[in-house]
Write an enzyme that holds these catalytic residues in place. Structure first.
Site, mmCIF file in Angstrom:
data_model
loop_
_atom_site.group_PDB
_atom_site.id
_atom_site.type_symbol
_atom_site.label_atom_id
_atom_site.label_comp_id
_atom_site.label_asym_id
_atom_site.label_seq_id
_atom_site.Cartn_x
_atom_site.Cartn_y
_atom_site.Cartn_z
ATOM 1 N N ASP A 10 0.541 6.805 -3.217
ATOM 2 C CA ASP A 10 0.457 6.092 -1.938
ATOM 3 C C ASP A 10 0.311 4.598 -2.235
ATOM 4 O OD1 ASP A 10 -0.138 5.098 0.552
ATOM 5 O OD2 ASP A 10 -1.748 6.531 0.979
ATOM 6 N N ASP A 106 5.951 4.654 2.228
ATOM 7 C CA ASP A 106 5.146 4.226 1.092
ATOM 8 C C ASP A 106 4.397 5.357 0.402
ATOM 9 O OD1 ASP A 106 3.478 4.542 3.321
ATOM 10 O OD2 ASP A 106 1.983 3.225 2.460
ATOM 11 N N GLU A 107 4.700 6.601 0.759
ATOM 12 C CA GLU A 107 4.021 7.722 0.110
ATOM 13 C C GLU A 107 5.046 8.719 -0.399
ATOM 14 O OE1 GLU A 107 1.010 9.538 2.564
ATOM 15 O OE2 GLU A 107 0.605 7.663 3.590
#
Ligand SMILES: [Mg+2]
Length: 407
Positions: A10, A106-107
């Site tokens: 993350d 973003d993960e």
């Protein structure tokens, strides 16, 4: 059987971190990426660690954020750049495995069970590569399932690695609140509280039938998660989530007040979706509309379509009808997402019903788009995407997954 080795990576304060890479003078300052940055009624889309510490929250109006944190630097979003950074992150992940499943921009989950290196070593390497090659920091969780890997990435940040082993997971996980679990939203959390369940451990220990009687199928899933029984696989690059739905959403810089405004936004959102479906050769058998109201509460509904479609106009019409039927407008809408769901291979490309009607209809759409721009800012809709629907786009090879628009 040997346990799986799943990582969840993350990126920390992703938008704000990317902005800091682009403009290093922002380093060490409280930064917020905001819609309509020039306008005090815009809202915070993302914030840096320092801004967070000052109490700045996502979804807050710019003026509130500024009042909490007078030294806050407010900047407009650069979505194309975030997508580019996200792809560079995925390239790093792909060095280790072809099982890389994005969750948002973003993960990502990675299944590194078959890699010769221990998961812990890979996690440290990812952390170092993100920092050294791209300039952003990530938090990585390691566990034997996806749900606990994600929990792990939340436990220590920024720039950290947390491992949750099968042996002893109860000590780490069970004291956490249920709302930390994947897919345990606010209304589910409230329902669990009525059963006297506050922690993940209390959820795990509760009789399954009682949970199911209150929460249905979703309750069973959460109960399994709590007991460490999540066995869902990490999708391979290019498969999985993308094949399940194609969606597009915006957080509005000013709240939507009525059905007319929402309808125009839905119409704009579907232009992008229709184009993507055609590029992927898919059609939808259903639509899903997700609303975040101005109390930041989520609502979501689905509807099957009478006839499968890849047409923007049909999707917009179905989405609008669904919203009209289900949303009571007790509160204005802050964010709106439309997804084409239950996807299947399309046969022939459909007629572009929305734009098939000649000049008059096209002008009407352009007028609607102008209205949105006035309310939501220049960046809210890209004319190329919209007018590109006049002709069938060439199918273009797509990056592994454009996570911002794929749910
Ligand atoms: Mg993040």
């Amino acid at each position: 059987m040997k346990d799986r080795a799943i990582l969840h990576s993350d990126a920390n304060a992703f938008y704000a971190s990317v902005e800091t890479v682009l403009n290093p003078s922002l380093k060490g300052r409280a930064v917020a990426v905001c819609g309509a940055a020039e306008n005090r009624h815009g809202i915070v889309l993302a914030k840096s660690e320092l801004a967070k510490r000052a109490g700045v929250k996502t979804g807050m109006a710019n003026w509130q954020a500024k009042r909490l944190c007078p030294e806050l630097v407010i900047i407009p979003p650069h979505h194309d750049v975030y997508a580019k950074f996200s792809r560079r992150m995925h390239e790093i992940y792909a060095r280790y495995t072809d099982r890389v499943e994005p969750y948002g921009l973003d993960e990502c989950w990675l299944d590194v069970s078959d890699h010769p290196k221990p998961a812990r070593v890979i996690a440290e390497e990812l952390r170092a590569a993100a920092k050294g090659e791209i300039g952003i920091t990530v938090s990585v969780g390691i566990s034997f399932n996806k749900v606990f890997a994600k929990l792990g990435s939340d436990m220590k940040k920024p720039d950290a690695v947390t491992e949750i082993l099968r042996d002893g997971f109860k000590d780490t996980v069970w004291k956490l609140p249920c709302s930390d679990l994947l897919y345990c939203g606010r209304s589910t959390t409230e329902k669990l509280k009525t059963l006297g369940i506050f922690t993940i451990g209390e959820l795990a220990a509760h009789p399954l039938e009682k949970i199911v009687s209150v929460l249905g199928k979703n309750g069973e899933t959460l109960w399994k998660y709590a007991n460490g029984l999540d066995d869902s696989p990490v999708a391979k690059i290019g498969e999985g989530e993308q094949a399940k739905s194609v969606g597009h959403g915006i957080t509005c810089v000013a709240d939507l007040e009525n059905m007319e405004e929402a309808g125009v936004v839905l119409l704009a959102l579907t232009q992008d979706i229709g184009q993507k479906l055609r590029a992927l050769g898919l059609q939808a058998r259903g639509v899903q509309v997700t609303v975040r109201d101005n109390d930041l509460e989520f609502h979501s509904w689905q509807q099957l379509l009478a006839v499968p479609t890849q047409c923007a106009g049909d999707l917009a019409k179905a989405g609008t009808e669904l919203l009209k039927m289900r949303y009571g407008w007790e509160k204005p809408i802050r964010a709106l997402t439309l997804s084409a769901i239950h996807l299947e291979d399309a046969g022939e490309p459909c007629q572009l019903s929305l734009f098939g009607g000649g000049e008059g209809k096209l002008r009407k759409v352009e007028g609607a788009v102008d209205k949105i721009r006035q309310k939501f800012g220049e960046d809210s809709i890209k004319p190329a995407a919209l007018l590109g629907d006049n002709k069938l786009p060439e199918p273009t090879p797509r990056p592994a997954s454009p996570p911002s628009s794929t749910t």
